[in-house]
Every structure is written in structure tokens, then in C-alpha cells.
Design a protein around this motif. Sequence first.
Motif, mmCIF file in Angstrom:
data_model
loop_
_atom_site.group_PDB
_atom_site.id
_atom_site.type_symbol
_atom_site.label_atom_id
_atom_site.label_comp_id
_atom_site.label_asym_id
_atom_site.label_seq_id
_atom_site.Cartn_x
_atom_site.Cartn_y
_atom_site.Cartn_z
ATOM 1 N N VAL A 14 0.809 -1.225 0.000
ATOM 2 C CA VAL A 14 0.000 0.000 0.000
ATOM 3 C C VAL A 14 0.844 1.277 0.000
ATOM 4 O O VAL A 14 0.298 2.373 0.017
ATOM 5 C CB VAL A 14 -0.955 0.027 1.223
ATOM 6 N N SER A 112 6.435 8.467 8.110
ATOM 7 C CA SER A 112 5.368 8.671 7.128
ATOM 8 C C SER A 112 4.605 9.954 7.440
ATOM 9 O O SER A 112 4.356 10.253 8.616
ATOM 10 C CB SER A 112 4.411 7.478 7.195
ATOM 11 N N SER A 114 1.596 10.343 7.207
ATOM 12 C CA SER A 114 0.374 9.925 7.908
ATOM 13 C C SER A 114 0.700 9.240 9.227
ATOM 14 O O SER A 114 0.152 9.578 10.277
ATOM 15 C CB SER A 114 -0.439 8.949 7.046
HETATM 16 S S1 SF4 Z 1 3.092 4.393 6.329
HETATM 17 FE FE1 SF4 Z 1 0.905 4.521 6.724
HETATM 18 S S2 SF4 Z 1 0.094 5.727 5.033
HETATM 19 FE FE2 SF4 Z 1 2.145 5.059 4.432
HETATM 20 S S3 SF4 Z 1 1.797 3.152 3.295
HETATM 21 FE FE3 SF4 Z 1 2.148 2.595 5.407
HETATM 22 S S4 SF4 Z 1 0.113 2.458 6.282
HETATM 23 FE FE4 SF4 Z 1 -0.080 3.600 4.396
#
Ligand code: SF4
Length: 164
Positions: A14, A112, A114
Motif C-alpha cells: 500500500v 510517514s 500519515s
Molecule cells: S506508512 Fe501509513 S500511510 Fe504510508 S503506506 Fe504505510 S500504512 Fe499507508
Amino acid sequence: MKILVSSCLLGEDVRYDGNNSNIALNPKFKFYYKELFMDIMCENEIYSICPEVAGGLGIPRNKAEIKNHSKPFVVADELNNDITINFLLGAKKALDICKENDIKVALFKSKSPSCGNNEVYDGTFNGNLINEMGLTARLLEENGIKVFNENELDNLKKFIKSRV
Ligand code: SF4
């Protein structure tokens, strides 16, 4: 214990580049650490989310960084498209999962925009890290949910022990 985990740490492809950050298969980690990860995953109730995908972004997607780290937050991709709303939506969805399931702790991917819990890139796309949080990690911490990253498994284990 219930734990919300970044999907990429569990091996789901992802990430922005279409890959994952699976702890168990990452050569950077020693075997005992991978075992610790697997123990935590097997002994607890795991919930998974990728906030960026949950917020409507695709795989693969452009790299993104946070441009403004306080309200109003601004997140842009490397082509300078404003994708703040996707990040806010993903953060809200992660918080909803925690509230609906009474989750009090998360294991999130470091750095990240996020999921990062203590440092992220500074918004210049020059590889500079600063002591700020990703938007989902920030929202969870603001709501009393403790966030650890993949380099803090020992502390996560201690946290779990202290709560059972
Ligand atoms: S760090 Fe968080 S937002 Fe980025 S790919 Fe992994 S789960 Fe998704």
C-alpha cells in the motif's frame, strides 16, 4: 490487546511506490526483532489500516510531505497537488476504527506523513527530517491512543504488559 497497525508493516503493498514495509521480511531487522514482531502480532488482536488509501489515494501515488504542521494542515505531493483532505479523511477513519473497537494503542510506520509518530520529512522533498508527527499519528495521540513505530517494539511490548 487490540492494536491498530499500519498495513504496510503487515506486508500489504500500500506504500506510495506500490511496495510494503513488512517487518518480518526486512533484512534491516535482526531475527530476534522479527520474532518479537511476530509474537506481538500473534498474541494480540490486530486491526490494519493504511490511512492514505483509506483517505482515497491510489497505489502507487506520488510522494507526499506535510507543508504546514499545525492547523490548518497542508499536505502536498511532489507535483504540488494539495492532498490535505485525503490525509484528514484517512486520519478520521483510523480514529473511527479505534473508537468503534476500543483500541488504545497503534503500531505505525515511522517517518510517514500519515503514520510517523515522532519525525517526518520537512515538506521540501529534500530528505530532511524534523520532529513532527504524521497527521493520523497526531490525531490518535490527541485522542489518547498511544502510537509506537516499528523501531519501538520493545516499548510496545512493555506497554502491552502494563495494560493486561
Ligand atoms: S506508512 Fe501509513 S500511510 Fe504510508 S503506506 Fe504505510 S500504512 Fe499507508
